[in-house]
Design an enzyme around this catalytic site. Structure first.
Site, PDB file in Angstrom:
ATOM      1  N   ARG A  51      59.950 109.682 -43.076  1.00 48.49           N
ATOM      2  CA  ARG A  51      60.123 108.232 -43.214  1.00 48.49           C
ATOM      3  C   ARG A  51      61.567 107.847 -42.892  1.00 48.49           C
ATOM      4  NH1 ARG A  51      60.606 106.212 -47.980  1.00 48.49           N
ATOM      5  NH2 ARG A  51      59.096 107.557 -49.002  1.00 48.49           N
ATOM      6  N   TYR A 102      58.559  82.178 -32.081  1.00 42.14           N
ATOM      7  CA  TYR A 102      57.249  82.862 -32.106  1.00 42.14           C
ATOM      8  C   TYR A 102      56.546  82.488 -33.413  1.00 42.14           C
ATOM      9  CZ  TYR A 102      54.010  86.609 -33.167  1.00 42.14           C
ATOM     10  OH  TYR A 102      52.903  87.313 -33.559  1.00 42.14           O
ATOM     11  N   ASP A 173      66.092  87.190 -31.058  1.00 47.69           N
ATOM     12  CA  ASP A 173      64.835  87.795 -30.601  1.00 47.69           C
ATOM     13  C   ASP A 173      64.883  87.785 -29.075  1.00 47.69           C
ATOM     14  OD1 ASP A 173      62.227  88.289 -29.738  1.00 47.69           O
ATOM     15  OD2 ASP A 173      61.303  87.271 -31.427  1.00 47.69           O
ATOM     16  N   LYS A 198      55.692  94.258 -26.151  1.00 48.52           N
ATOM     17  CA  LYS A 198      55.589  93.439 -24.935  1.00 48.52           C
ATOM     18  C   LYS A 198      56.162  94.171 -23.717  1.00 48.52           C
ATOM     19  CE  LYS A 198      54.270  90.439 -28.045  1.00 48.52           C
ATOM     20  NZ  LYS A 198      52.907  90.404 -28.499  1.00 48.52           N
TER      21      LYS A 198
HETATM   22  C1  LIG Z   1      58.864  86.555 -29.164  1.00 48.37           C
HETATM   23  C2  LIG Z   1      58.110  87.432 -30.113  1.00 48.37           C
HETATM   24  N1  LIG Z   1      58.727  87.957 -31.160  1.00 48.37           N
HETATM   25  C3  LIG Z   1      58.081  88.745 -32.042  1.00 48.37           C
HETATM   26  C4  LIG Z   1      56.733  89.026 -31.906  1.00 48.37           C
HETATM   27  C5  LIG Z   1      56.034  89.882 -32.935  1.00 48.37           C
HETATM   28  O1  LIG Z   1      55.898  91.173 -32.451  1.00 48.37           O
HETATM   29  P1  LIG Z   1      54.674  92.177 -32.835  1.00 48.37           P
HETATM   30  O2  LIG Z   1      53.419  91.504 -32.394  1.00 48.37           O
HETATM   31  O3  LIG Z   1      55.029  93.407 -32.076  1.00 48.37           O
HETATM   32  O4  LIG Z   1      54.698  92.371 -34.313  1.00 48.37           O
HETATM   33  C6  LIG Z   1      56.048  88.508 -30.812  1.00 48.37           C
HETATM   34  C7  LIG Z   1      54.603  88.784 -30.648  1.00 48.37           C
HETATM   35  O5  LIG Z   1      53.929  88.124 -29.893  1.00 48.37           O
HETATM   36  C8  LIG Z   1      56.748  87.684 -29.899  1.00 48.37           C
HETATM   37  O6  LIG Z   1      56.125  87.139 -28.827  1.00 48.37           O
END
Ligand SMILES: Cc1ncc(COP(=O)(O)O)c(C=O)c1O
Length: 371
Positions: A51, A102, A173, A198
């Site tokens: 972990r 998001y 992000d 992604k």
């Molecule tokens: C811009 C963005 N940040 C964070 C996330 C969350 O990531 P995850 O789906 O890998 O948990 C997403 C998911 O679509 C996203 O598009």
């Protein structure tokens, strides 16, 4: 990183993507990082229990860290990385975040605010003056640029400087831009966050997240706190997923280059299509958003009429996806009902266009079914 003789500063991103995170070059060693499946280690080594660390994580983290210019930590998902990064805000602190972040980010911020854990100020991240005003007395800036799915672009250097003036931690992000399009740490950010799911992994086969912290005093403190958060909250990445993500990352520059060229081409063609009311495209990257006639129903009709494009959520994979974002109840009401997010893949662009144009042509100018 473990590229013999060369420092990552000497390498272009394409070379870092291919070479970073590999094994030391000793005779007989594997060329690729091993997939290490173990929950524990023989006592008295650097890590006791898995972990807290895993060689496959280290390989991935070396590669992503070299690419973003900082120290990476892999998490079980983008959301796990977001939860960890938000824990950097003090209890009762003020967090400034985009109105159109998001939607998962929006929900966790809402939950934390509702529980009295923080005060959240949501602002249009492309309105630099409004964000700067909202940063007054703030503890953490959560930037996302371009935003998902409205594709608003933030003035990151100015906003990060404004956050630092207030003593706030600046987090970005960077999922949409990818480290190939934008490197927030070089623009002054303390922490970068990724949904590795992604573009980094790139094949729609894993869920994974990451943080990358700057090589500064603030960044190093953030790294220790994020690492502790991961160890104790336990949202750890599976070694298999991490290995797959590293394999996917090796070709990210090729995928992103092709997908971005396709997106630029399609954005231009979409702008001239009679059934497209608006195209949102920041001029870079593989995501395009369009608005079509006929409201939610018109957009749903287009999304379900494509054959090469798949009607599905998510983005950043080799295959092209199309989705009406307001299908999700958690999407802000300011996102238009008729907005379709296109995640452009690496297929042949003329095939993508023929399929999309034919789906769009099922709409009349007012969105009613044609023929
Ligand atoms: C811009 C963005 N940040 C964070 C996330 C969350 O990531 P995850 O789906 O890998 O948990 C997403 C998911 O679509 C996203 O598009």
């Amino acid at each position: 990183m473990r590229v013999d003789h060369l420092h990552p500063d000497d390498l272009a991103p394409a070379s870092i993507l291919v070479s970073a995170g590999r094994q030391p070059r000793v005779p007989g060693a594997g060329v690729n990082a091993p997939l290490e499946l173990t929950s524990t280690y023989v006592a008295d080594g650097p890590v006791n229990y898995a972990r807290g660390g895993n060689p496959t994580w280290t390989a991935f983290e070396d590669a992503l860290g070299a690419l973003e210019g900082g120290a990476a930590l892999v998490f079980a998902s983008g959301m796990a990385a977001i939860a960890a990064a938000l824990s950097l805000a003090p209890e009762g602190g003020v967090v400034v975040a985009p109105t159109h972040a998001y939607n998962g980010t929006g929900v966790i911020l809402q939950d934390l605010a509702a529980a009295g854990r923080m005060t959240v100020r949501r602002v249009d991240i492309s309105d630099t003056a409004a964000v700067t005003a909202a940063l007054q007395g703030a503890d953490l800036l959560w930037a996302e640029s371009p935003t998902n799915p409205m594709l608003e672009v933030a003035n990151l250097p100015t906003l990060i400087a404004a956050a630092h003036e207030q003593g706030a931690t600046a987090v970005c992000d960077n999922t949409f831009a990818t480290p190939l399009g934008q490197q927030p740490l070089a623009l002054g950010a303390d922490v970068v966050m990724h949904s590795v799911t992604k573009f980094l992994a790139g094949h729609s086969d894993v869920i994974l997240g990451a943080t990358v912290t700057a090589d500064t005093d603030a960044g190093r403190v953030a790294y220790e706190r994020l690492s502790h958060h991961r160890l104790i909250h336990g949202a750890i990445a599976g070694p298999m997923e991490t290995w797959l993500a590293l394999r996917g990352m090796r070709t990210m520059h090729l995928r992103v280059e092709r997908a971005s060229a396709n997106a630029a081409d399609l954005a231009g063609r979409l702008a001239g299509h009679p059934c497209v009311q608006r195209v949102r495209y920041p001029g870079l990257g593989a995501i395009v958003a369009i608005e079509v006639p006929g409201g939610a129903e018109g957009a749903e009709r287009v999304a379900s009429a494509t054959r090469l494009w798949t009607h599905a959520t998510s983005l950043g994979g080799v295959e092209s996806l199309i989705e009406r974002r307001r299908r999700h109840a958690s999407e802000p009401l300011t996102v238009p009902e008729n907005l379709l997010r296109l995640s452009v893949g690496v297929e042949d662009v003329d095939d993508l266009w023929r399929d999309l144009a034919s789906a769009l042509s099922t709409l009349g100018g007012d969105g009613t079914a044609r023929g």
